[in-house]
Design an enzyme around this catalytic site. Structure first.
Site, PDB file in Angstrom:
ATOM      1  N   GLU B 286       0.817  -1.212   0.000  1.00 57.67           N
ATOM      2  CA  GLU B 286       0.000   0.000   0.000  1.00 57.67           C
ATOM      3  C   GLU B 286       0.853   1.266   0.000  1.00 57.67           C
ATOM      4  O   GLU B 286       0.573   2.228   0.709  1.00 57.67           O
ATOM      5  CB  GLU B 286      -0.961  -0.011   1.200  1.00 57.67           C
ATOM      6  CG  GLU B 286      -1.941  -1.182   1.147  1.00 57.67           C
ATOM      7  CD  GLU B 286      -2.944  -1.227   2.295  1.00 57.67           C
ATOM      8  OE1 GLU B 286      -2.655  -0.636   3.345  1.00 57.67           O
ATOM      9  OE2 GLU B 286      -4.000  -1.854   2.122  1.00 57.67           O
ATOM     10  N   ASP B 365      -8.692  -8.659   4.162  1.00 57.26           N
ATOM     11  CA  ASP B 365      -8.297  -7.638   5.133  1.00 57.26           C
ATOM     12  C   ASP B 365      -9.317  -7.512   6.256  1.00 57.26           C
ATOM     13  O   ASP B 365     -10.057  -6.524   6.296  1.00 57.26           O
ATOM     14  CB  ASP B 365      -8.131  -6.302   4.415  1.00 57.26           C
ATOM     15  CG  ASP B 365      -7.482  -5.249   5.312  1.00 57.26           C
ATOM     16  OD1 ASP B 365      -6.906  -5.629   6.342  1.00 57.26           O
ATOM     17  OD2 ASP B 365      -7.562  -4.055   4.970  1.00 57.26           O
ATOM     18  N   GLU B 393     -12.026  -2.167  12.673  1.00 55.89           N
ATOM     19  CA  GLU B 393     -12.070  -1.420  11.424  1.00 55.89           C
ATOM     20  C   GLU B 393     -13.284  -1.778  10.564  1.00 55.89           C
ATOM     21  O   GLU B 393     -14.019  -0.896  10.133  1.00 55.89           O
ATOM     22  CB  GLU B 393     -10.781  -1.649  10.635  1.00 55.89           C
ATOM     23  CG  GLU B 393     -10.773  -0.938   9.284  1.00 55.89           C
ATOM     24  CD  GLU B 393      -9.454  -1.095   8.540  1.00 55.89           C
ATOM     25  OE1 GLU B 393      -8.540  -1.755   9.075  1.00 55.89           O
ATOM     26  OE2 GLU B 393      -9.334  -0.553   7.428  1.00 55.89           O
TER      27      GLU B 393
END
Lengths: 676, 676
Positions: B286, B365, B393
């Site tokens: 990323e 993820d 998250e």
């Protein structure tokens, strides 16, 4: 005259261009801006081999109406025409005879505009026939709003919706120490007749609010730079300032302490800046505070500020961009498109004389295609300004070529009724109704070396000024003017013309079909995301399902928005058969197999326009490649880099939109092209 | 002992709880952490009326293995069992007899864990039968990673993916001057056996990179706070540090200057922090720099750092989260789920002994439902750590209740083969293969007064520690332990148990059906946006069209990801008939009318689960309302406020997802409920 290096990008004030500089010139005029004209003339002649001379020797004489009689006589041009005596302060006359000419400004400001008019001409003496020709601006207000922040905003950056690097004015929390580029920018504005500029973002954050108070010195310095170009400065103010800056317990416009706080704040400004223009206000909009918080109307709020400004001759630009931005997407009865009309038309006649209501051209928010806002035709007793967006928030963010003048022309000529009814421009100019507003536009200029990110976006700023001056100018003539002033090489001009002509329609083709908008990435608004706003509180929906797409805004079965227009529009927009194709989905929810006036189905139209749009961008890029070597550097490379990004992005738009509607409709392209 | 005010939220170390404090206690042990144990004991007895006494008078004796023989004799507990002599340093024994007991730590650290074990018991003396009971952690590595930034990041804030206010460690660019709450946090960690903590975000920005150098003093101060609780500190480092901090022209791991730069940086750290743990590295992921930039492998990169750390006993946690985040959504052949396996399994056996490869539990993820990552079973010659995300998250961001222990249990028990094959836990613990890694998890704690935003999210931190110690503990027993330690009132415990039990499944119900993930708002990842990631470069697609939904990851017709599993999984996942319902859409693209094992069609399952999920949240809220008056304040109000937001958000999820799939499929709900 220009504080910029000769190698810098001077935009359309290219120092090597003007034929006027080869003439023998005389300046014999009165008023503070005459110094500006004088310096321009001196600079021109130095560059081009002309010279200054006494009036009786000059071929071109520049003067003001108060001296016209004597000067014209001395120049051998006889008696001034009667019209010369009646010139408004911003107007000018061109008087020709015996191979000589005089420019007569209604005032020094009119002279400055007259000078730039002559500067634009390829053959100043050859142009036109003998006699007197009058030029006067159609719209009294010709204003640019800057959405610049003093401090970098964590989300919106230095310039909100800015696509040309940082701010020309501010850097990282303070005014730039060197304002040379602002000086040139002010010249650019004057050269196309812009007479007002607002210096900060309409979303007024904490630090920016203090431009009104502690940071007033920054405004003074900017006013000094704009003043010699006849441009008055304005500030965007936060309606809560009496609380946040003044420590008062309220910002209620009916509160005496609030009124007096504003009155003294305004007094301090005028002590420092006697020709200060006034305020721009975004109130009760997208989270900004406003009169609603105190149970007051927008007229109450605007008039309170207007009364603080009136004794000094200042004015308030009050934005009509008020809507519910916490809408529930499940609620089909609320329609953001209706909001400005519903909020403001009941207040017609209630605003003070020095309030201008600033209305976006469409009912939504600067989409590539919207119908004209019905508010503009519905408030005859209110000064209205048309708000346009030069900064390309929804039209490619100055990475895509999108010459907007054709769209603006279309808006300006839209009649509120049958063909001879008053147009948008008639309203904004005051021709249709007594009080006049004008044109306000959000600037696209920033610290970028080419001013606007994409060098071709300079043309939008140019065109904005020219259309605000004269809405009858055809968009293509304005483009030709701009090309002539900007590029020395004819092949480059031809290529740029070919790229820019039709670029608005091209952008529409590969992005938003048939009046549906907001299929953009939320937040930054760049690139496609068909459902990005579909389930949000922003009121911007397309309602695509497996059978069809579009928003029913009819009176019969929809939100009733179509009924906000006068006839014949109300009836035309009510029926899909009489709605223009390009606005079909704005007013109607139709099946994918609905047949357009063009003969195509909606779904095939979507596919065809998206493929065609990309093909057109490919041609643009090829066209530029052919002339790139002839274009100045680094501009040539910048244009190529942007065109390459435009191609990449257009392909992305094409593929996402086509795939989205193919996945929904299941209907294949009738030409069998690739849809992912 | 606790630096917090008695009225503060002590999480599960509630001072009024422990029965142990009513005992007569003796501490006779060796090692630096004995001081910590002594202070805890002194504090407990002060609160609860117990007392300290000589060994022969005490009912509970705390000692270490090296002194066990003498101390057990003095306490009248006879000879130590042979197992006591073999205790590892983190293990402890509980020896019971004659109504007394001794806790024997394998070292002072084991004693600290043994103390907290006793502290948890409601009836320390009554619990268990006479004899010797051994407790040893299953996973040697039990680590929390903090994604805290020192400076507030413009996009990611003070804590990346943090939902509990700011950082416990840093505030606005610097270490907090008062570290009392960190002190209590360290106690919380020790009390559940956490032995490592990483102090900064794996995305290491410019300022944060200097923790390694100029800001090392901050690390020293934090290490001083964690050391008395047996917690070693680690730093996330930026692979480019030799360039950005060291001024070298490269960060190539093969470059001698680079190696020596790291060696001296590490030396300086160990001079200041002799028990420093090592580094955590996110490389080539990323946008973070890494060895790929120099044509090196991840083994080259990790080993280079490992060799700098090895002389000091430090270790490298190298993240396997490497994938193409610039994927083209039009390219159906690339599959992000495959990436970690494809990148890392060829490197098995090439990592140094002090490298731990840190692998997320699923291939994507941290979605609410993913299959277990096949990488974990495919690298027998590599130390592997399982990475879990305690910070929620993608599971409600600590605004929603989502007790995650059942999910983690499921992951830990997943066998790489038939039922008796080694499980994830067997790999991470080293039971399955020689080298052992452990459990690493992203912390959910911040400066919030309740530590974790939602007070119930404390249970996830608690459970993480307990499962890392003993993966055989049932999730519901851990919840009971946590409830007993946290709430004094039984009705509150019952209500909380009822709310939290099944809350993971509930969250799954109203958000992501059947293994499809990422239907979240891009960027912040809160709330629904079904197409939000559908046309992005992130590789996270669901491919919903008017006929069906899901990703074909089979070998036969899809990306082949199913083939990364050993049998029987590869075959099971290959066919929709043998794929578990809850993972169906992760592995297969099926029509909306596909019938699940449950007997329902896919579309009806989507509707039913979304309606059911919201109903369950309504029940949660009602349950809390019934006991709210009995719960401590302000916690009670915080829970209600969060449950109300959970209800609002769950309704939004239900309506968006149902509407999206209804618009696509055109198939109505068979129970006729409202779909917008």
């Amino acid at each position: 005259m220009s504080p910029l290096a000769p190698t810098a990008d001077h935009a359309w004030l290219r120092p090597d261009a003007p034929a006027l500089g080869r003439q023998i010139l005389a300046v014999d005029a009165s008023g503070p801006l005459v110094e500006t004209v004088g310096a321009e003339v001196a600079d021109l002649t130095t560059w081009h081999g002309g010279r200054l001379a006494p009036t009786d020797e000059a071929t071109v004489v520049l003067t003001t109406a108060d001296r016209a009689r004597g000067v014209l006589a001395a120049a051998g041009l006889g008696e001034p025409d009667r019209a010369v005596a009646d010139l408004g302060p911003e107007a000018f006359a061109v008087v020709r005879g015996h191979g000589r000419l005089a420019v007569v400004g209604g005032s020094d400001r009119g002279l400055l505009y007259g000078f730039h008019h002559m500067r634009r001409l390829q053959d100043p003496l050859g142009h036109g026939s003998d006699g007197t020709e009058i030029h006067a601006p159609t719209h009294p207000v010709r204003m640019l709003d800057h959405w610049d922040n003093v401090a970098v905003h964590p989300v919106m950056g230095q310039v909100e919706r800015g696509y040309a690097d940082g701010s020309l004015f501010y850097h990282d929390g303070r005014l730039r120490p060197n304002l040379d580029r602002v000086r040139h920018y002010a010249r650019l504005l004057a050269s196309v007749g812009i007479n007002r500029v607002s210096l900060n973002n309409v979303n007024v954050h904490r630090l920016e609010a203090t431009l009104l108070t502690e940071r007033l010195d920054d405004v003074v310095r900017l006013a000094e730079v704009f003043r010699p170009q006849g441009v008055a400065v304005y500030l965007s103010v936060n309606f809560s300032s009496p609380m946040t800056l003044g420590g008062l317990p309220t910002a209620d416009p009916a509160d005496e302490a609030v009124r007096s706080w504003w009155a003294s704040a305004v007094r301090r400004i005028y002590d420092a800046i006697p020709d200060f223009g006034g305020f721009v206000v975004k109130a009760d909009s997208e989270g900004q505070p406003g009169p609603f918080g105190y149970g007051r109307t927008h007229a109450d709020g605007a008039n309170m500020l207007a009364r603080a400004l009136a004794p000094h001759g200042g004015e308030v630009f009050w934005r009509a961009f008020v809507y519910n931005h916490r809408q529930d997407w499940r609620d089909r009865s609320t329609d953001r498109a209706r909001a400005a009309y519903d909020h403001f038309t009941p207040l017609d006649g209630q605003f003070d004389d020095n309030v201008v209501l600033q209305v976006k051209h469409g009912p939504m928010d600067f989409q590539v295609r919207e119908p004209v806002s019905p508010v503009i035709g519905a408030m005859p007793r209110t000064r209205l300004a048309l708000e346009l967006q030069v900064t390309q928030e929804y039209t490619g963010q100055q990475r895509h070529v999108c010459y907007l003048a054709p769209m603006w022309s279309q808006v300006l000529h839209f009649p509120f009724g049958e063909d001879d009814a008053p147009t948008v421009s008639d309203v904004a100019s005051g021709r249709a109704t007594a009080p006049s507003g004008g044109i306000v536009a959000v600037s696209n200029v920033g610290a970028d070396e080419h001013w606007t990110g994409h060098p071709f976006a300079q043309a939008n700023l140019y065109a904005l000024g020219r259309l605000a001056w004269d809405p009858q100018l055809p968009a293509e003539s304005i483009l030709d003017e701009w090309l002539a002033a900007t590029f020395a090489d004819e092949s480059v001009r031809d290529a740029a013309r070919s790229i820019m002509t039709g670029s608005w329609e091209t952008y529409e083709q590969y992005t938003a079909p048939l009046g549906v908008g907001f299929m953009v990435r939320p937040g930054h608004h760049y690139g496609p995301d068909v459902d990005g706003y579909e389930y949000t509180p922003w009121g911007t929906y397309h309602f695509a399902d497996r059978d069809g797409v579009g928003v029913d805004r009819t009176r019969a079965t929809g939100t009733g928005y179509a009924g906000q227009y006068p006839e014949p529009w109300a009836s035309r927009f009510e029926l899909s058969e009489t709605t223009p194709d390009e606005l079909l989905l704005f007013f109607h929810h139709v099946p994918y197999t609905h047949r357009l006036h063009s003969g195509k189905t909606v779904i095939q139209h979507i596919y065809d326009t998206h493929f065609a749009g990309v093909e057109r961008v490919e041609e643009m890029l090829a066209t530029w490649e052919r002339v790139r070597e002839q274009a100045p550097r680094p501009l040539a490379d910048r244009v190529r880099e942007r065109l390459e990004e435009q191609r990449r992005s257009a392909i992305e738009w094409r593929d996402q939109v086509n795939t989205y509607f193919f996945r929904k409709s299941g209907i294949p392209d009738n030409r069998g092209r690739t849809i992912y």
